[in-house]
Enzyme design. Structure first.
Site, mmCIF file in Angstrom:
data_model
loop_
_atom_site.group_PDB
_atom_site.id
_atom_site.type_symbol
_atom_site.label_atom_id
_atom_site.label_comp_id
_atom_site.label_asym_id
_atom_site.label_seq_id
_atom_site.Cartn_x
_atom_site.Cartn_y
_atom_site.Cartn_z
ATOM 1 N N LEU A 1 0.821 -1.206 0.000
ATOM 2 C CA LEU A 1 0.000 0.000 0.000
ATOM 3 C C LEU A 1 0.857 1.259 0.000
ATOM 4 O O LEU A 1 1.778 1.412 0.814
ATOM 5 C CB LEU A 1 -0.909 0.032 1.234
ATOM 6 N N ASP A 2 0.540 2.153 -0.913
ATOM 7 C CA ASP A 2 1.090 3.499 -0.864
ATOM 8 C C ASP A 2 0.539 4.176 0.391
ATOM 9 O O ASP A 2 -0.516 3.789 0.910
ATOM 10 C CB ASP A 2 0.678 4.257 -2.128
ATOM 11 N N LEU A 3 1.224 5.195 0.875
ATOM 12 C CA LEU A 3 0.798 5.854 2.115
ATOM 13 C C LEU A 3 0.061 7.159 1.844
ATOM 14 O O LEU A 3 -1.107 7.311 2.204
ATOM 15 C CB LEU A 3 2.014 6.107 3.010
#
Length: 230
Positions: free
Chosen positions: A8-10
């Protein structure tokens, strides 16, 4: 659900970076005694910052340069008499204190953690991102955090994804998916590395580039059901 590793990107995927960015910017100006002319100065900052992050992702500048250069250029543009290095330090200190979750982020992490392993993949600054994750309340659902600063290469470079997946307990390409809001970093990186991707596109922007997501969603709450159908 075939996926067991969720990368997951933040920023602007789990955490509302735009809200944090604006508040941190205002507090930084106040700490330097600079009058808050908010909208005009902040809009210029965003434009300068975006350009420098693009240069970073293309390997043209380092992160240390980016941290200070964005404020040097901004202050020069607006004739602001302030130290860009002090501005950088103040801004990066405020960022972890102004964390805002994207709607549905906590429920998504709960659902995915029940199915497999969650890793965070971010081009952000390592010390700042670690503190933001801790403040977010999501840390206990996350197995590892991979930053471009630690890797030495940024998304969408394939070497960053090799670095990230090496941190997982178990990595199988067919069981791995990247979730992120940026076509040119998250989805293109997934395409190059040969793994699936889910484009989080709440603004319903057109895809006018070369990156091809496996799935597209407009709300985080929709992801578990879409994955279950895979």
């Amino acid at each position: 659900m075939k996926y067991r590793l969720f990368l997951l990107d933040l920023d602007d995927t789990l955490l509302d970076f735009r809200a944090s960015e604006r508040l941190s910017f205002k507090r930084m100006l106040a700490s330097l005694g600079v009058p808050d002319t908010a909208d005009a100065v902040f809009a210029d900052y965003q434009g300068i910052n975006r350009g420098l992050w693009t240069a970073l992702e293309q390997g043209e500048i380092s992160k240390d340069v980016l941290k200070v250069e964005r404020f040097r250029r901004l202050f020069a543009l607006h004739g602001i008499d302030a130290d860009p290095r002090r501005a950088s330090d103040s801004y990066l200190d405020w960022l972890p204190q102004t964390v805002v979750l994207i709607e549905g982020a906590r429920a998504l992490c709960d659902a995915l953690a029940a199915q497999g392993e969650i890793g965070i993949i971010t081009n952000g600054i390592e010390q700042v991102q670690s503190r933001r994750i801790a403040v977010s309340g999501l840390a206990d659902r996350i197995s590892f955090v991979a930053t471009s600063e630690a890797c030495g290469h940024a998304k969408p470079d394939e070497r960053f994804f090799a670095f990230s997946t090496a941190m997982a307990r178990r990595f199988v390409k067919s069981q791995t998916v990247i979730i992120g809001d940026r076509l040119e970093a998250d989805v293109l990186g997934a395409n190059r590395y040969g793994i699936d991707s889910c484009w989080f596109n709440p603004a319903r922007l057109p895809n006018d580039g070369s990156a091809t997501p496996t799935l597209e969603v407009h709300a985080l709450r929709d992801i578990p059901s879409r994955f279950a159908a895979c």
